[in-house]
Design a protein around this motif. Structure first.
Motif, PDB file in Angstrom:
ATOM      1  N   ASP A   1      -5.252   8.610  -4.326  1.00  0.00           N
ATOM      2  CA  ASP A   1      -4.991   9.781  -3.494  1.00  0.00           C
ATOM      3  C   ASP A   1      -3.549  10.265  -3.571  1.00  0.00           C
ATOM      4  O   ASP A   1      -3.296  11.480  -3.571  1.00  0.00           O
ATOM      5  CB  ASP A   1      -5.347   9.477  -2.032  1.00  0.00           C
ATOM      6  N   TYR A   2      -2.592   9.345  -3.654  1.00  0.00           N
ATOM      7  CA  TYR A   2      -1.195   9.722  -3.509  1.00  0.00           C
ATOM      8  C   TYR A   2      -0.343   9.420  -4.749  1.00  0.00           C
ATOM      9  O   TYR A   2       0.829   9.808  -4.782  1.00  0.00           O
ATOM     10  CB  TYR A   2      -0.581   9.013  -2.289  1.00  0.00           C
TER      11      TYR A   2
ATOM     12  N   LYS B   1       1.034   5.175   1.505  1.00  0.00           N
ATOM     13  CA  LYS B   1       0.503   6.097   2.495  1.00  0.00           C
ATOM     14  C   LYS B   1       1.064   7.503   2.255  1.00  0.00           C
ATOM     15  O   LYS B   1       2.032   7.677   1.507  1.00  0.00           O
ATOM     16  CB  LYS B   1       0.849   5.626   3.910  1.00  0.00           C
TER      17      LYS B   1
ATOM     18  N   GLN C   1      -0.366   4.341 -12.695  1.00  0.00           N
ATOM     19  CA  GLN C   1      -0.075   3.056 -12.067  1.00  0.00           C
ATOM     20  C   GLN C   1       1.309   2.576 -12.454  1.00  0.00           C
ATOM     21  O   GLN C   1       1.936   3.092 -13.381  1.00  0.00           O
ATOM     22  CB  GLN C   1      -1.123   2.013 -12.499  1.00  0.00           C
TER      23      GLN C   1
ATOM     24  N   PHE D   1       5.921   1.879  -1.877  1.00  0.00           N
ATOM     25  CA  PHE D   1       4.851   0.916  -1.566  1.00  0.00           C
ATOM     26  C   PHE D   1       5.417  -0.114  -0.603  1.00  0.00           C
ATOM     27  O   PHE D   1       6.376  -0.828  -0.926  1.00  0.00           O
ATOM     28  CB  PHE D   1       4.350   0.221  -2.832  1.00  0.00           C
TER      29      PHE D   1
ATOM     30  N   SER E   1      -1.262   1.181  -7.675  1.00  0.00           N
ATOM     31  CA  SER E   1      -1.855   2.507  -7.880  1.00  0.00           C
ATOM     32  C   SER E   1      -2.475   2.987  -6.574  1.00  0.00           C
ATOM     33  O   SER E   1      -2.703   2.197  -5.642  1.00  0.00           O
ATOM     34  CB  SER E   1      -2.922   2.459  -8.982  1.00  0.00           C
ATOM     35  N   ASP E   2      -2.755   4.262  -6.540  1.00  0.00           N
ATOM     36  CA  ASP E   2      -3.434   4.862  -5.413  1.00  0.00           C
ATOM     37  C   ASP E   2      -4.070   6.163  -5.888  1.00  0.00           C
ATOM     38  O   ASP E   2      -3.352   7.071  -6.342  1.00  0.00           O
ATOM     39  CB  ASP E   2      -2.461   5.136  -4.254  1.00  0.00           C
TER      40      ASP E   2
ATOM     41  N   HIS F   1       7.691   7.455  -4.476  1.00  0.00           N
ATOM     42  CA  HIS F   1       6.519   6.794  -3.891  1.00  0.00           C
ATOM     43  C   HIS F   1       6.958   5.409  -3.440  1.00  0.00           C
ATOM     44  O   HIS F   1       7.437   4.607  -4.246  1.00  0.00           O
ATOM     45  CB  HIS F   1       5.391   6.675  -4.924  1.00  0.00           C
TER      46      HIS F   1
ATOM     47  N   THR G   1       0.836  -1.197   0.000  1.00  0.00           N
ATOM     48  CA  THR G   1       0.000   0.000   0.000  1.00  0.00           C
ATOM     49  C   THR G   1       0.872   1.249   0.000  1.00  0.00           C
ATOM     50  O   THR G   1       2.073   1.198   0.324  1.00  0.00           O
ATOM     51  CB  THR G   1      -0.924   0.031   1.226  1.00  0.00           C
TER      52      THR G   1
END
Length: 530
Positions: free
Chosen positions: A499-500, A211, A481, A529, A496-497, A527, A209
């Protein structure tokens, strides 16, 4: 009657009778008539004889017609006649004897005084030129015109460079970070690469994930390279940007700028980063400024180990290790340099000219170290055997053609049985390299949008460091992504996310021993993960 008397009187005086006079005149007329009748023939004969006497033939005149001969003879006669007149000599004699009279008359009497012309006073400049308004008051100066100047990025000074932060941090935070780097260099990699099935791996990887605290701007400009330190106790990510900056991010720290520390060992794009194979306290970097440097954590310096001639403007594009202390560096002039990090100086042990155009990446076989591959702008991925290399025009073991420029080519980790290539023909290709005998064939291929445009870094698909059947690559799809494929070019999953993650992550890297993925975009953000 008077006339007859005079005529008879004249004839009587001469003693000739009139009849005899008439007969004599008649005979003379007949003779004249005969001469007139025979005149043309006789004249022609005389003319031909005279012409024959007068014509003087020169060599080459035999082939000319009668008319041309006469014309030439006339020209010669005229020239001879004028030469006898001596006209040219007479003209020269006449010009020497005649003197041109002077038009200037002698000045006599009172002399005329020369009057100097008075210079008129200069007209004062207009109010516009004086930068004044109609009332005579000064007009404020216009704002300066901004002119764009291209940025100049000269190569850093040769030799070691001290590690000095370019971002504003506290002194205590800097000391703490340098101590952290030294301790990480002493730690050895303890993780073991266990073989896990693909399904189990996909299950664990899908649990990653993103954050908010795992996204940070680490460098100021576009990211060109990313590497993750192999430590399992602290997550340290390093990245290089477009203008030679090197950013360190201690993801779980809040020292400095949220764990970010910025340095400047180079002046041009940092295209490749890698930690040492035997000692993780050394970070190697190569740049388009033509240098390869080694970051020594223990001494807190950026040591220069290889440099191309600065005047030649040759870029160092990528490198890989033959041995722990020997690396191959591919250059923009199509050469591959063999560099020994233990020797003094910044020269290469050997330089091989392998391509006619820019060589973008180099990758060494993980088991058979004598084999390596290069990806070139000319659309070829070439396989080489360093045991049979020549300085000029070396012969390759095999060539893998692509229709357009190849951005990257890497052997798979572990056994090196696969070769992964990314090219601008919008393809991701996998070649079977289990046998290095010169018969390397395409194993799988898939269409992939690799045209990122001018402002993004080109995609470079890379293997997972613990697996030979999984690789990761950026994507142009929306939502943004990162894509994961297997060795048959089948998509396994995406990261992918909403929001971020809102940008294209062109450069991606996995942690060497853990399932941690890092993606870097073209604005300097990373980023992570986890």
């Amino acid at each position: 009657m008077a006339t007859k008397r005079l005529r008879s009187k004249s004839l009587a005086q001469t003693g000739i009778s009139p009849e005899l006079k008439r007969n004599k005149q008649t005979k003379e007329a007949q003779v004249l008539l005969l001469q007139v009748d025979d005149g043309p023939e006789q004249n022609n004969k005389n003319t031909e004889e005279d012409d024959k006497k007068q014509l003087h033939l020169l060599p080459g005149d035999d082939s000319l017609s009668e008319f041309e001969r006469r014309r030439l003879q006339n020209l010669r006669d005229n020239a001879a006649f004028f030469s006898t007149l001596n006209i040219k000599q007479a003209k020269e004699n006449l010009s020497t004897t005649i003197q041109k009279p002077s038009n200037r008359r002698p000045a006599r009497g009172l002399q005329i005084e020369k009057i100097k012309k008075e210079s008129l006073p200069r007209r004062p400049p207009s109010l516009r030129l004086q930068r004044k308004d109609p009332h005579g008051e000064a007009v404020p100066a216009p704002p300066p015109v901004w002119e764009w100047q291209p940025p100049e990025h000269a190569r850093q000074a040769p030799g070691p460079i001290k590690m000095i932060q370019k971002n504003t941090v506290k002194d205590m935070d800097e000391v703490t970070f340098m101590r952290t780097l030294k301790n990480m260099g002493k730690c050895k990699e303890k993780g073991t690469k266990k073989s896990v099935s693909t399904d189990s791996f996909i299950t664990s990887i899908n649990a990653l994930t993103l954050k908010s605290e795992q996204v940070a701007k680490v460098v100021k400009d576009r990211i060109f390279s990313v590497v993750v330190h192999p430590s399992e106790t602290k997550l340290l990510v390093c990245t290089g940007d477009k203008w030679g900056k090197l950013g360190f991010w201690d993801v779980n720290s809040r020292d400095g700028n949220d764990g970010v520390f910025l340095y400047e060992p180079h002046s041009r794009p940092v295209n490749c980063l890698s930690f040492g194979q035997d000692n993780t306290d050394r970070l190697y970097s190569c740049s388009y400024d033509g240098t390869v440097r080694c970051t020594v954590f223990e001494q807190a310096i950026f040591d220069e180990i290889y440099a191309t001639p600065e005047d030649d403007d040759i870029r160092c594009c990528h490198f890989d290790f033959l041995e722990p202390n020997t690396m191959l560096v591919c250059q923009s002039d199509g050469c591959v340099a063999v560099v020994d990090t233990r020797t003094q100086g910044t020269g290469a042990e050997n330089i091989y000219h392998v391509h006619g155009k820019l060589a973008k990446t180099v990758s060494v076989h993980p088991q058979e170290k004598n084999y390596f591959i290069t990806a070139c702008r000319d659309g070829y991925v070439s396989v080489w055997d360093i045991r049979h290399m020549k300085t000029k025009k070396p012969s390759s073991v095999d060539d893998l053609p692509h229709s357009k420029s190849v951005s990257s080519a890497y052997f798979s980790p572990g056994t090196g049985k696969n070769i992964l290539t990314t090219s601008l023909d919008d393809r991701l290709n996998i070649f079977d390299s289990s046998s290095m005998t010169g018969d390397i064939r395409r194993k799988a291929s898939i269409r992939h949008d690799n045209h990122v445009g001018r402002w993004l870094t080109n995609f470079r698909a890379v293997w997972h460091p613990m697996r030979e059947d999984v690789f990761v690559v950026g994507s142009m799809h929306r939502p943004r992504q990162i894509e994961l494929y297997d060795d048959h070019c089948h998509m396994l999953t995406t990261f992918s996310d909403p929001d971020y993650l809102g940008s294209v992550c062109s450069i991606n890297a996995f942690h060497p021993t853990q399932n941690i993925l890092v993606g870097g975009n073209s604005s300097g953000r990373l980023h992570v993960f986890t």
